[in-house]
Design an enzyme around this catalytic site. Structure first.
Site, PDB file in Angstrom:
ATOM      1  N   ASP A  38      -6.880  -1.041  -4.904  1.00 47.63           N
ATOM      2  CA  ASP A  38      -8.000  -0.675  -4.028  1.00 47.63           C
ATOM      3  C   ASP A  38      -8.877   0.391  -4.671  1.00 47.63           C
ATOM      4  O   ASP A  38     -10.102   0.377  -4.505  1.00 47.63           O
ATOM      5  CB  ASP A  38      -7.487  -0.168  -2.674  1.00 47.63           C
ATOM      6  CG  ASP A  38      -6.720  -1.221  -1.902  1.00 47.63           C
ATOM      7  OD1 ASP A  38      -6.956  -2.426  -2.136  1.00 47.63           O
ATOM      8  OD2 ASP A  38      -5.886  -0.838  -1.060  1.00 47.63           O
ATOM      9  N   ASP A  93       0.859  -1.187   0.000  1.00 50.58           N
ATOM     10  CA  ASP A  93       0.000   0.000   0.000  1.00 50.58           C
ATOM     11  C   ASP A  93       0.887   1.226   0.000  1.00 50.58           C
ATOM     12  O   ASP A  93       1.996   1.212   0.544  1.00 50.58           O
ATOM     13  CB  ASP A  93      -0.914   0.012   1.227  1.00 50.58           C
ATOM     14  CG  ASP A  93      -2.054  -0.997   1.112  1.00 50.58           C
ATOM     15  OD1 ASP A  93      -2.418  -1.359  -0.017  1.00 50.58           O
ATOM     16  OD2 ASP A  93      -2.579  -1.397   2.160  1.00 50.58           O
TER      17      ASP A  93
END
Length: 158
Positions: free
Chosen positions: A131, A115
């Site tokens: 995402d 991330d």
């Protein structure tokens, strides 16, 4: 052949996700903060072993199983034409599929998801390009199903 453009879109989502993750892993030190748009967002390299807000930490196989089930149901539904999806809804499903595949590749080959995008204006978990595809595809799909595709909710006998 009619699903080919959506499949290519899903692969594009995977490519954009994996390229962005490669860039972050190679160029940003773990936990470092790189300002992008002050007050809006910055980049930071985080290794995510769960889902958002640290839910299901260490449940790698659960995520993989859910993804495989989603893909299986999607393929079965499209093959049988069981659900009356519109073209826009198919594009949304392709975005969700591509994003999911991007994160599953990380889970399988790294053991965690990379991330990197952190928003500054609200308290929110760090996320990635995959995402974004999953979230935008799911929101647009739900909005379209609720407000525009009324035939999706009608049963066959009525």
């Amino acid at each position: 052949m009619s699903y080919l453009p959506m499949g290519l879109f899903a692969l594009l989502a995977v490519a954009l996700d994996q390229i962005s993750k490669y860039f972050v892993v190679e160029r940003i030190a773990y936990g470092a903060v790189v300002p992008c748009v002050p007050g809006l967002f910055h980049l930071t390299y985080v290794q995510n072993f769960g889902a958002a807000f640290s839910f299901f930490q260490g449940q790698r196989w659960l995520f993989i199983l859910v993804f495989v089930a989603f893909v299986g149901l999607l393929v079965w539904g499209l093959k049988k034409k069981a659900l009356p999806f519109t073209r826009l809804e198919l594009w949304c499903l392709a975005a969700i599929l591509g994003g999911g595949l991007g994160n599953i590749l990380d889970r399988v080959f790294r053991g965690y998801v990379v991330d990197m995008i952190a928003v500054d204006f609200i308290r929110f978990p760090v996320f990635n390009v995959a995402d974004c595809f999953i979230t935008c595809g799911a929101i647009l799909l739900l909005v379209h199903l609720v407000f525009w595709n009324r035939s999706f909710w009608k049963s066959e006998g009525k």
